[in-house]
Design a protein around this motif. Structure first.
Motif, PDB file in Angstrom:
ATOM      1  N   VAL A  86     -11.517  -3.343 -29.402  1.00 27.46           N
ATOM      2  CA  VAL A  86     -10.062  -3.541 -29.315  1.00 27.46           C
ATOM      3  C   VAL A  86      -9.663  -4.449 -28.162  1.00 27.46           C
ATOM      4  CG1 VAL A  86      -9.434  -1.402 -30.481  1.00 27.46           C
ATOM      5  CG2 VAL A  86      -9.862  -1.374 -28.009  1.00 27.46           C
ATOM      6  N   GLY A  87     -10.629  -4.964 -27.401  1.00 25.68           N
ATOM      7  CA  GLY A  87     -10.310  -5.881 -26.322  1.00 25.68           C
ATOM      8  C   GLY A  87      -9.619  -5.244 -25.137  1.00 25.68           C
ATOM      9  N   LEU A  88      -9.918  -3.967 -24.856  1.00 23.22           N
ATOM     10  CA  LEU A  88      -9.288  -3.248 -23.753  1.00 23.22           C
ATOM     11  C   LEU A  88     -10.352  -2.627 -22.849  1.00 23.22           C
ATOM     12  CD1 LEU A  88      -6.496  -1.337 -25.718  1.00 23.22           C
ATOM     13  CD2 LEU A  88      -6.217  -3.447 -24.417  1.00 23.22           C
ATOM     14  N   ARG A  89     -10.010  -2.481 -21.579  1.00 19.74           N
ATOM     15  CA  ARG A  89     -10.892  -1.777 -20.644  1.00 19.74           C
ATOM     16  C   ARG A  89     -10.059  -1.258 -19.488  1.00 19.74           C
ATOM     17  NH1 ARG A  89     -16.113  -4.660 -18.008  1.00 19.74           N
ATOM     18  NH2 ARG A  89     -14.458  -5.843 -16.960  1.00 19.74           N
ATOM     19  N   TRP A  90     -10.447  -0.108 -18.943  1.00 22.42           N
ATOM     20  CA  TRP A  90      -9.715   0.487 -17.829  1.00 22.42           C
ATOM     21  C   TRP A  90     -10.702   1.079 -16.835  1.00 22.42           C
ATOM     22  CZ3 TRP A  90     -10.304   5.555 -16.382  1.00 22.42           C
ATOM     23  CH2 TRP A  90     -10.955   6.387 -17.295  1.00 22.42           C
ATOM     24  N   TRP A  91     -10.247   1.199 -15.608  1.00 20.03           N
ATOM     25  CA  TRP A  91     -11.007   1.953 -14.619  1.00 20.03           C
ATOM     26  C   TRP A  91     -10.080   2.343 -13.481  1.00 20.03           C
ATOM     27  CZ3 TRP A  91     -11.438  -3.294 -15.163  1.00 20.03           C
ATOM     28  CH2 TRP A  91     -11.208  -4.084 -14.044  1.00 20.03           C
ATOM     29  N   ASN A  92     -10.563   3.252 -12.647  1.00 23.74           N
ATOM     30  CA  ASN A  92      -9.794   3.756 -11.521  1.00 23.74           C
ATOM     31  C   ASN A  92     -10.578   3.513 -10.244  1.00 23.74           C
ATOM     32  OD1 ASN A  92      -9.031   6.145  -9.538  1.00 23.74           O
ATOM     33  ND2 ASN A  92      -7.301   5.876 -10.925  1.00 23.74           N
ATOM     34  N   GLN A  93      -9.913   2.994  -9.215  1.00 25.51           N
ATOM     35  CA  GLN A  93     -10.607   2.730  -7.967  1.00 25.51           C
ATOM     36  C   GLN A  93      -9.778   3.208  -6.780  1.00 25.51           C
ATOM     37  OE1 GLN A  93     -11.177  -1.532  -7.873  1.00 25.51           O
ATOM     38  NE2 GLN A  93      -9.246  -1.899  -6.821  1.00 25.51           N
ATOM     39  N   ILE A  94     -10.454   3.499  -5.676  1.00 25.59           N
ATOM     40  CA  ILE A  94      -9.823   3.971  -4.454  1.00 25.59           C
ATOM     41  C   ILE A  94      -9.831   2.839  -3.439  1.00 25.59           C
ATOM     42  CG2 ILE A  94      -9.827   5.757  -2.692  1.00 25.59           C
ATOM     43  CD1 ILE A  94      -9.422   6.830  -5.502  1.00 25.59           C
ATOM     44  N   ASP A  95      -8.662   2.535  -2.869  1.00 26.77           N
ATOM     45  CA  ASP A  95      -8.595   1.459  -1.891  1.00 26.77           C
ATOM     46  C   ASP A  95      -8.977   1.965  -0.500  1.00 26.77           C
ATOM     47  OD1 ASP A  95      -6.427   2.918  -1.024  1.00 26.77           O
ATOM     48  OD2 ASP A  95      -4.926   1.492  -1.727  1.00 26.77           O
ATOM     49  N   GLU A  96      -8.858   1.107   0.486  1.00 26.85           N
ATOM     50  CA  GLU A  96      -9.250   1.459   1.851  1.00 26.85           C
ATOM     51  C   GLU A  96      -8.374   2.546   2.455  1.00 26.85           C
ATOM     52  OE1 GLU A  96      -9.174  -2.152   4.039  1.00 26.85           O
ATOM     53  OE2 GLU A  96     -10.945  -3.011   3.016  1.00 26.85           O
ATOM     54  N   ASP A  97      -7.151   2.672   1.988  1.00 26.32           N
ATOM     55  CA  ASP A  97      -6.235   3.697   2.492  1.00 26.32           C
ATOM     56  C   ASP A  97      -6.395   5.036   1.784  1.00 26.32           C
ATOM     57  OD1 ASP A  97      -5.165   1.811   4.210  1.00 26.32           O
ATOM     58  OD2 ASP A  97      -3.673   1.149   2.726  1.00 26.32           O
ATOM     59  N   GLY A  98      -7.340   5.100   0.827  1.00 24.83           N
ATOM     60  CA  GLY A  98      -7.562   6.340   0.099  1.00 24.83           C
ATOM     61  C   GLY A  98      -6.647   6.549  -1.083  1.00 24.83           C
ATOM     62  N   LYS A  99      -5.899   5.518  -1.457  1.00 19.72           N
ATOM     63  CA  LYS A  99      -4.997   5.633  -2.596  1.00 19.72           C
ATOM     64  C   LYS A  99      -5.715   5.256  -3.885  1.00 19.72           C
ATOM     65  CE  LYS A  99      -0.792   4.624   0.041  1.00 19.72           C
ATOM     66  NZ  LYS A  99       0.399   3.732   0.164  1.00 19.72           N
ATOM     67  N   SER A 100      -5.378   5.984  -4.945  1.00 22.53           N
ATOM     68  CA  SER A 100      -5.993   5.748  -6.254  1.00 22.53           C
ATOM     69  C   SER A 100      -5.175   4.728  -7.037  1.00 22.53           C
ATOM     70  CB  SER A 100      -6.098   7.059  -7.037  1.00 22.53           C
ATOM     71  OG  SER A 100      -6.618   6.841  -8.325  1.00 22.53           O
ATOM     72  N   HIS A 101      -5.872   3.776  -7.650  1.00 21.58           N
ATOM     73  CA  HIS A 101      -5.214   2.736  -8.437  1.00 21.58           C
ATOM     74  C   HIS A 101      -5.851   2.665  -9.826  1.00 21.58           C
ATOM     75  CE1 HIS A 101      -2.970   1.032  -5.018  1.00 21.58           C
ATOM     76  NE2 HIS A 101      -4.065   1.245  -4.310  1.00 21.58           N
ATOM     77  N   TRP A 102      -4.988   2.654 -10.854  1.00 25.08           N
ATOM     78  CA  TRP A 102      -5.444   2.432 -12.226  1.00 25.08           C
ATOM     79  C   TRP A 102      -5.434   0.934 -12.490  1.00 25.08           C
ATOM     80  CZ3 TRP A 102      -6.868   6.114 -15.927  1.00 25.08           C
ATOM     81  CH2 TRP A 102      -6.704   7.445 -15.540  1.00 25.08           C
ATOM     82  N   ILE A 103      -6.518   0.429 -13.017  1.00 24.62           N
ATOM     83  CA  ILE A 103      -6.626  -0.994 -13.331  1.00 24.62           C
ATOM     84  C   ILE A 103      -6.885  -1.137 -14.828  1.00 24.62           C
ATOM     85  CG2 ILE A 103      -7.885  -3.131 -12.897  1.00 24.62           C
ATOM     86  CD1 ILE A 103      -8.499  -2.115 -10.130  1.00 24.62           C
TER      87      ILE A 103
END
Length: 213
Positions: A86-103
């Motif tokens: 379907v041409g889609l992909r997701w992941w979740n990562q933690i930045d240097e400040d400890g905040k979670s980001h959905w990409i």
């Protein structure tokens, strides 16, 4: 008079591009291996869970086998089959400040490429939606039958399956954080795709569009 006839015929052109693209979208599956493994691990996990009491008396062996199948399914769907089917992909990562980001990553629509087939998209979303529902049924079954030793495995199955479903629904909706809006928009698009498949545009297969939340 002869010159006028030539001018009239030169402006006539036939374009079969839309018909060819529509026929391709309804054609057979373009990624048979990815489609197979999209369903193989999750179906195998369900069959193994249901047949554990029949084929083996080892609780630990069945537990580990089902958990491994669920893990393989989570990884393959998250990183491989979603991107191809379907041409889609997701992941979740933690930045240097400890905040979670959905990409969220989606392939851009390109006129030079052909969109994924409808068969692949239907198989992908059907497997993604039905499987968590089955594990929810297993959860209630374990509670009502007092088979509490399987409850941890069932919860793991729900968590892994629901995580992929949640991630891909957000990815398809462009990262909308309001789950009620996401659900309503996703269902409306699904109904529209089923009712008017010719007017529904799927992601293309060239370039990447990344959204970070």
């Amino acid at each position: 008079m002869k010159q006028a006839l030539v001018d009239d015929t030169e402006d006539v052109s036939l374009d079969f591009g839309n018909e060819e693209e529509l026929a391709f979208r309804k054609a057979k599956i373009r990624h048979p291996v990815a489609t197979f493994f999209h369903l193989f691990f999750r179906v195998s996990a369900i069959i193994t869970y249901v047949g554990c009491d029949w084929f083996s008396r080892s609780f630990v062996g069945c537990f580990v086998t089902v958990l491994l199948l669920l893990s393989f399914d989570f990884w393959s769907v998250k990183n491989v089959t979603g991107r191809l089917m379907v041409g889609l992909r997701w992941w979740n990562q933690i930045d240097e400040d400890g905040k979670s980001h959905w990409i969220f990553e989606a392939r851009k629509v390109s006129p030079n490429t052909v969109a994924a087939t409808e068969a692949e998209a239907r198989v992908f979303w059907l497997g993604l939606i039905v499987s968590p529902m089955i594990w929810i049924v297993f959860c209630f079954s374990s509670l009502f039958s007092l088979k509490l030793k399987w409850l941890a495995l069932v919860i793991a199955g729900i968590s892994l399956q629901a995580a992929n479903l949640y991630g891909y629904v957000l990815c398809k909706m462009g990262g909308e954080s309001d789950i009620s809006k996401v659900t309503a928009s996703f269902l409306s698009q699904t109904v529209f795709q089923t009712a008017c498949p010719r007017d529904f545009q799927k992601p293309g297969l060239e370039g990447l569009e990344i959204h970070k939340y």
